[in-house]
Design an enzyme around this catalytic site. Structure first.
Site, PDB file in Angstrom:
ATOM      1  N   ASP A 159       0.843  -1.203   0.000  1.00  0.00           N
ATOM      2  CA  ASP A 159       0.000   0.000   0.000  1.00  0.00           C
ATOM      3  C   ASP A 159       0.878   1.253   0.000  1.00  0.00           C
ATOM      4  O   ASP A 159       0.592   2.237  -0.689  1.00  0.00           O
ATOM      5  CB  ASP A 159      -0.912  -0.007   1.236  1.00  0.00           C
ATOM      6  CG  ASP A 159      -1.642  -1.328   1.381  1.00  0.00           C
ATOM      7  OD1 ASP A 159      -2.626  -1.539   0.676  1.00  0.00           O
ATOM      8  OD2 ASP A 159      -1.188  -2.180   2.175  1.00  0.00           O
ATOM      9  N   HIS A 187      -5.022  -3.204   6.357  1.00  0.00           N
ATOM     10  CA  HIS A 187      -4.832  -3.488   4.927  1.00  0.00           C
ATOM     11  C   HIS A 187      -6.201  -3.872   4.350  1.00  0.00           C
ATOM     12  O   HIS A 187      -6.514  -5.049   4.136  1.00  0.00           O
ATOM     13  CB  HIS A 187      -3.818  -4.626   4.754  1.00  0.00           C
ATOM     14  CG  HIS A 187      -3.626  -5.033   3.317  1.00  0.00           C
ATOM     15  ND1 HIS A 187      -3.162  -4.183   2.347  1.00  0.00           N
ATOM     16  CD2 HIS A 187      -3.854  -6.217   2.678  1.00  0.00           C
ATOM     17  CE1 HIS A 187      -3.109  -4.808   1.190  1.00  0.00           C
ATOM     18  NE2 HIS A 187      -3.531  -6.046   1.364  1.00  0.00           N
TER      19      HIS A 187
HETATM   20  P1  NAD Z   1      -1.942 -18.560  -4.028  1.00  0.00           P
HETATM   21  O1  NAD Z   1      -3.264 -19.241  -3.896  1.00  0.00           O
HETATM   22  O2  NAD Z   1      -1.314 -18.457  -5.361  1.00  0.00           O
HETATM   23  O3  NAD Z   1      -0.902 -19.252  -3.043  1.00  0.00           O
HETATM   24  C1  NAD Z   1      -1.195 -19.566  -1.728  1.00  0.00           C
HETATM   25  C2  NAD Z   1      -0.470 -20.846  -1.407  1.00  0.00           C
HETATM   26  O4  NAD Z   1      -0.674 -21.136  -0.032  1.00  0.00           O
HETATM   27  C3  NAD Z   1      -0.995 -22.060  -2.192  1.00  0.00           C
HETATM   28  O5  NAD Z   1       0.084 -22.666  -2.890  1.00  0.00           O
HETATM   29  C4  NAD Z   1      -1.552 -22.967  -1.114  1.00  0.00           C
HETATM   30  O6  NAD Z   1      -1.355 -24.352  -1.402  1.00  0.00           O
HETATM   31  C5  NAD Z   1      -0.762 -22.534   0.107  1.00  0.00           C
HETATM   32  N1  NAD Z   1      -1.389 -22.843   1.389  1.00  0.00           N
HETATM   33  C6  NAD Z   1      -2.705 -22.868   1.696  1.00  0.00           C
HETATM   34  N2  NAD Z   1      -2.872 -23.227   2.983  1.00  0.00           N
HETATM   35  C7  NAD Z   1      -1.628 -23.397   3.504  1.00  0.00           C
HETATM   36  C8  NAD Z   1      -1.149 -23.784   4.781  1.00  0.00           C
HETATM   37  N3  NAD Z   1      -1.989 -24.067   5.781  1.00  0.00           N
HETATM   38  N4  NAD Z   1       0.187 -23.872   4.964  1.00  0.00           N
HETATM   39  C9  NAD Z   1       1.032 -23.606   3.943  1.00  0.00           C
HETATM   40  N5  NAD Z   1       0.636 -23.268   2.709  1.00  0.00           N
HETATM   41  C10 NAD Z   1      -0.683 -23.161   2.487  1.00  0.00           C
HETATM   42  O7  NAD Z   1      -2.120 -17.109  -3.361  1.00  0.00           O
HETATM   43  P2  NAD Z   1      -1.125 -15.853  -3.463  1.00  0.00           P
HETATM   44  O8  NAD Z   1      -1.532 -15.027  -4.624  1.00  0.00           O
HETATM   45  O9  NAD Z   1       0.268 -16.304  -3.315  1.00  0.00           O
HETATM   46  O10 NAD Z   1      -1.619 -15.041  -2.164  1.00  0.00           O
HETATM   47  C11 NAD Z   1      -1.395 -15.561  -0.861  1.00  0.00           C
HETATM   48  C12 NAD Z   1      -2.085 -14.692   0.177  1.00  0.00           C
HETATM   49  O11 NAD Z   1      -1.492 -13.372   0.187  1.00  0.00           O
HETATM   50  C13 NAD Z   1      -3.588 -14.448  -0.071  1.00  0.00           C
HETATM   51  O12 NAD Z   1      -4.283 -14.501   1.167  1.00  0.00           O
HETATM   52  C14 NAD Z   1      -3.627 -13.048  -0.639  1.00  0.00           C
HETATM   53  O13 NAD Z   1      -4.889 -12.433  -0.430  1.00  0.00           O
HETATM   54  C15 NAD Z   1      -2.544 -12.394   0.176  1.00  0.00           C
HETATM   55  N6  NAD Z   1      -1.995 -11.131  -0.325  1.00  0.00           N
HETATM   56  C16 NAD Z   1      -1.688 -10.169   0.583  1.00  0.00           C
HETATM   57  C17 NAD Z   1      -1.130  -8.973   0.181  1.00  0.00           C
HETATM   58  C18 NAD Z   1      -0.801  -7.918   1.191  1.00  0.00           C
HETATM   59  O14 NAD Z   1      -0.388  -6.813   0.788  1.00  0.00           O
HETATM   60  N7  NAD Z   1      -0.924  -8.173   2.484  1.00  0.00           N
HETATM   61  C19 NAD Z   1      -0.887  -8.759  -1.181  1.00  0.00           C
HETATM   62  C20 NAD Z   1      -1.198  -9.753  -2.095  1.00  0.00           C
HETATM   63  C21 NAD Z   1      -1.759 -10.946  -1.663  1.00  0.00           C
HETATM   64  C1  LMR Z   2      -3.624  -6.522  -2.526  1.00  0.00           C
HETATM   65  O1  LMR Z   2      -3.741  -5.491  -1.882  1.00  0.00           O
HETATM   66  O2  LMR Z   2      -3.305  -6.526  -3.734  1.00  0.00           O
HETATM   67  C2  LMR Z   2      -3.812  -7.854  -1.840  1.00  0.00           C
HETATM   68  O3  LMR Z   2      -4.226  -7.694  -0.519  1.00  0.00           O
HETATM   69  C3  LMR Z   2      -4.700  -8.784  -2.578  1.00  0.00           C
HETATM   70  C4  LMR Z   2      -6.146  -8.373  -2.501  1.00  0.00           C
HETATM   71  O4  LMR Z   2      -6.979  -9.217  -2.168  1.00  0.00           O
HETATM   72  O5  LMR Z   2      -6.441  -7.209  -2.803  1.00  0.00           O
END
Ligand code: NAD
Ligand code: LMR
Length: 325
Positions: A159, A187
């Site tokens: 962000d 967030h």
């Molecule tokens: P993704 O689905 O591509 O990958 C997530 C991975 O986590 C998968 O491979 C899955 O098998 C694994 N997983 C699920 N449960 C698990 C567990 N108990 N232990 C270990 N691994 C496990 O998703 P992504 O695009 O990599 O996003 C991951 C997370 O990050 C999501 O919750 C997304 O919303 C979040 N995210 C946060 C931000 C932020 O700024 N905070 C930004 C982008 C994404």
């Molecule tokens: C983001 O800000 O891009 C991540 O938290 C993914 C989402 O769900 O928006």
């Protein structure tokens, strides 16, 4: 050369990690003199994909990468870890809010918190990425009472970077000239991107852009950028999220610049009237591996009301997940 450190990454076969792991292994996160052992956690059905990622990491011949452990056993993944990057969780799809993920993802952070409490070092530094990141970090903290709460953070740097880009674009100035950007709160769409204390090339940002742009365009643009990416890409941000994690950990471990600060969600100590114990984003400086909340900033009534609304959302989320804490 330093002794190797152990970096545990969960969700290692997912989208974010496909960018993140290679940048950690290259030395971009902890420095080019810091050897690394990667401890990668996935759920059992994703272990085959994780093996392929290990093959690719091997094929990069990263000089700093000393070992890669791939496992579906959280106890193995967290044993001896110095850093924990908590990415493993479901992402949201179009039309969802991040808080809609709490039911499924909260459970993951409650179980992982218990395991960390049992096997990990109390000094492990944690960055929670899986959404809703602040409340997942709160759940983890409640389930891992042996950990120093100051070592548990949630990612707001994406962000912060989004806000920096928007201001740089609006003022037509290079990114590095933007200093002291702040994201307050959660967030989520209640987050408060705040340019009040920002400078652009040493001059006050508020003298360069008008208040209507800052309040009515900039704030919602940054707060809703995640959803905008999901609508365009069909899935949530990945490479920019990984970049945020690299920036977040690098600032924490190696320190922030003297004339600047970053945004990190950390355990509130009551600064700016925010309820102690909530995982809330503040302006932060870091030195010698410790963070401090920037004190003494004067906030307008407009920003203060928004900060309180984001705080209220975090209180509500904490109440919703009380059974996991
Ligand atoms: P993704 O689905 O591509 O990958 C997530 C991975 O986590 C998968 O491979 C899955 O098998 C694994 N997983 C699920 N449960 C698990 C567990 N108990 N232990 C270990 N691994 C496990 O998703 P992504 O695009 O990599 O996003 C991951 C997370 O990050 C999501 O919750 C997304 O919303 C979040 N995210 C946060 C931000 C932020 O700024 N905070 C930004 C982008 C994404
Ligand atoms: C983001 O800000 O891009 C991540 O938290 C993914 C989402 O769900 O928006």
């Amino acid at each position: 050369m330093k002794q190797p450190v152990r970096v545990t990454v969960t969700g290692a076969a997912g989208q974010i990690c496909y960018s993140l792991l290679f940048r950690i292994a290259s030395g971009e996160m902890l420095g080019e003199d810091q050897p690394i052992i990667l401890q990668l956690l996935e759920i059992t059905p994703a272990l085959r994909v994780l093996d392929a990622i290990k093959m690719e990491l091997d094929d990069c011949a990263f000089p700093l990468l000393r070992d890669i452990i791939c496992t579906d056993d959280a106890k193995v993944a967290f044993t001896g870890a110095d850093y924990g990057l908590m990415v493993g969780a479901k992402p949201r799809g179009p039309g969802m809010e991040r808080a809609d993920l709490l039911k499924d993802n909260g459970q993951i952070f409650s179980s992982i918190g218990k395991i960390i409490n049992e096997v990990a070092s109390p000094n492990m530094k944690i960055c929670v990425v899986g959404n809703p990141a602040n409340t997942n970090a709160y759940i983890l903290m409640k389930n891992a009472p042996k950990l120093n709460p100051n070592n548990i953070s949630a990612l707001m740097r994406l962000d912060h970077n989004r806000a920096t880009y928007q201001l740089a674009e609006k003022t037509n100035q290079p990114m590095h000239t933007i200093k002291k950007m702040t994201i307050w709160g959660n967030h989520s769409t209640t987050q408060v991107p705040d340019i009040s204390h920002c400078t652009v090339d040493g001059k006050k940002a508020t003298d360069r852009v008008d208040a209507t742009w800052a309040n009515e365009e900039f704030i919602p643009k940054v707060a809703k950028r995640g959803a905008e990416v999901i609508a365009a890409r069909g899935s949530s941000s990945a490479a920019s999220a990984a970049n945020g994690v690299i920036n977040h950990m690098k600032s924490w471990v190696l320190g922030t610049e003297n004339d600047n600060w970053v945004s990190m969600a950390v355990c509130s100590d009551g600064s700016y009237g925010i309820q102690p114990g909530l995982i809330y984003s503040f302006p932060i400086t870091c030195q010698d591996g410790e963070w401090s909340i920037v004190q003494g900033l004067e906030n307008s009534d407009f920003i203060t009301q928004k900060m309180q609304a984001s705080e209220q959302e975090l209180k509500d989320e904490a109440e919703t997940c009380a059974d996991l804490c």
